[in-house]
Scaffold this active site. Structure first.
Site, PDB file in Angstrom:
ATOM      1  N   ASN A   1      32.868 -54.658  88.504  1.00 30.97           N
ATOM      2  CA  ASN A   1      33.784 -53.513  88.509  1.00 30.97           C
ATOM      3  C   ASN A   1      33.146 -52.365  89.298  1.00 30.97           C
ATOM      4  O   ASN A   1      32.212 -51.726  88.816  1.00 30.97           O
ATOM      5  CB  ASN A   1      34.063 -53.107  87.057  1.00 30.97           C
ATOM      6  CG  ASN A   1      35.027 -51.937  86.943  1.00 30.97           C
ATOM      7  OD1 ASN A   1      35.325 -51.264  87.925  1.00 30.97           O
ATOM      8  ND2 ASN A   1      35.497 -51.682  85.735  1.00 30.97           N
TER       9      ASN A   1
ATOM     10  N   HIS B   1      43.166 -53.579  89.941  1.00 30.31           N
ATOM     11  CA  HIS B   1      41.795 -53.116  89.732  1.00 30.31           C
ATOM     12  C   HIS B   1      40.974 -54.288  89.205  1.00 30.31           C
ATOM     13  O   HIS B   1      41.414 -54.995  88.294  1.00 30.31           O
ATOM     14  CB  HIS B   1      41.820 -51.961  88.730  1.00 30.31           C
ATOM     15  CG  HIS B   1      40.456 -51.558  88.251  1.00 30.31           C
ATOM     16  ND1 HIS B   1      39.400 -51.324  89.117  1.00 30.31           N
ATOM     17  CD2 HIS B   1      39.976 -51.367  87.001  1.00 30.31           C
ATOM     18  CE1 HIS B   1      38.338 -50.987  88.414  1.00 30.31           C
ATOM     19  NE2 HIS B   1      38.650 -51.014  87.134  1.00 30.31           N
TER      20      HIS B   1
ATOM     21  N   CYS C   1      38.467 -45.318  87.749  1.00 27.04           N
ATOM     22  CA  CYS C   1      38.922 -46.595  88.331  1.00 27.04           C
ATOM     23  C   CYS C   1      40.319 -46.506  88.936  1.00 27.04           C
ATOM     24  O   CYS C   1      40.709 -47.364  89.721  1.00 27.04           O
ATOM     25  CB  CYS C   1      38.889 -47.699  87.282  1.00 27.04           C
ATOM     26  SG  CYS C   1      37.263 -47.954  86.560  1.00 27.04           S
TER      27      CYS C   1
END
Ligand code: ACO
Length: 347
Positions: A284, A254, A114
């Site tokens: 996500n 993020h 990520c």
């Protein structure tokens, strides 16, 4: 030597198929109410026939190239950040390069989960600063659904697939990455990992019968560590840029979970309205969340020419990364396909 790498084009792409919380509640014991209240996520996009990590990357890259006004001949390096490559070999960047007809360029992948966009932005900017490249196509793309266990309600509701791309161009004007802070804690891999499928634990029939080919996570521990690491790293990136939070107009974090973002906002005493959030529509998407959010924020006018932006991310590895970016396309650009680029208006 170029001092900066301006972001002169950007784009994003998601699969056509949308999976709502209602659809997930037919697969596992969950509900729209639970998912929205714990994560803020309403729906996510998941690949279907013919789509892959590279097809998403190529679509996002085409938009970024068009916005930058560059063609394949103008790009001398292709970098892809992903932990879900099309194949173990070659690098997904090579497949993106081929699909776009970029013949005169280096190509390689970066794996930082990520945190991949901020890691990659740092690497790409450094390569421009050293003179190793002049114009880089950098794409962050993940098909997290490939590793999702659709019978595990703890994880399957959180993730989606997507890609975001930027064109970075050498410039002596102060645009693009101004500073970054990168970190990792490799000794905590068990908190978020896909245990099998590599050389350490190959996918034998015995292993395939277990959950080890899927993404597993200690959600509560990740939540705590993510909030803390993104706060500390954000402040470090600001310090390296000789800026403070007061100089930042927009934070693009993020997009893992709305509650994580709210917790960071509270700890840093930054109004939540200053955070750009689109996790509700995409879930996500790992490395892709930040460039996707940048693309949407720019389209909505939330970020504009000369906007100072703070990026911050956390993910598997464990890894974390923050950066200060000044948004804007320099008036004087590098030549494209052999012709001097005329002045273009600020974006
Ligand atoms: N639907 C319904 N119930 C669920 C679901 C679901 N989808 N998932 C878990 N539950 C249950 C659990 O089984 C548990 O039940 P139990 O008490 O009977 O055992 C209960 O809900 C509460 O579980 P908690 O772990 O306390 O729930 P929490 O409030 O911590 O929320 C969550 C879980 C959303 C995973 C949270 O911990 C989180 O957001 N962690 C961060 C994880 C993350 O974002 N990872 C992404 C990768 S890392 C990154 O990108 C930053």
């Amino acid at each position: 030597m170029a001092l900066y790498a301006a972001i002169v084009g950007w784009g994003m792409s998601v699969p056509t198929r949308v999976v709502t919380n209602a659809e997930l509640s037919t697969l596992v014991d969950t509900s729209d109410e639970w998912i929205q209240s714990r994560t803020g996520i309403r729906e996510r996009h998941i690949i279907s026939n013919g789509e892959s990590t590279s097809t998403l990357a190529v679509a996002a890259s085409r938009d970024a190239m068009a916005m930058a006004g560059v063609t394949a001949a103008d790009i001398d390096m292709v970098i892809v950040a992903t932990f879900t490559p099309d194949r173990p070999l070659p690098a997904t960047a090579c497949r993106v390069q081929a699909a776009l007809g970029i013949t005169n360029a280096a190509a390689f992948d970066i794996a930082a989960a990520c945190s991949g966009f901020v890691y990659g932005l740092t690497v790409a900017t450094s390569l421009i600063q050293t003179g190793a490249a002049k114009r880089i196509l950098f794409c962050a793309t993940d098909v997290v659904s490939h590793f999702v266990n659709w019978t595990d309600r703890n994880t399957c509701v959180l993730f989606g697939d997507g890609a975001g791309a930027v064109i970075l161009e050498a410039t002596d004007q102060p645009y693009g990455l101004l500073s970054s802070d990168l970190g990792a804690a490799g000794d905590r891999e068990e908190l978020l990992m896909v245990e099998a499928g590599g050389t350490c634990l190959p996918l034998t029939p015995d292993v395939l019968a277990t959950d080890k080919r899927f993404l597993t996570m200690n959600g509560r521990e990740i939540f705590k560590l993510a909030v803390r690491a993104m706060e500390v790293s954000s402040l470090a990136a600001l310090q390296k840029a000789n800026l403070s939070l007061a100089d930042i107009a927009v934070v693009v974090p993020h997009q893992a979970n709305r509650r994580i973002i709210e917790a960071i906002a509270e700890r840093m005493a930054v109004p939540i309205q200053q955070f750009y959030i689109n996790v509700e529509r995409y879930g996500n998407t790992s490395a892709a969340t930040i460039p996707m959010a940048l693309t949407e924020a720019a389209a909505e006018g939330v970020i504009q020419h000369d906007t100072n932006i703070l990026l911050t991310a956390f993910g598997g590895g464990l890894t974390w990364a923050s950066a200060v970016v000044r948004w804007g396309v320099p008036v004087q650009r590098l030549p494209v396909h052999g012709q001097a680029k005329t002045e273009r208006s600020a974006e």
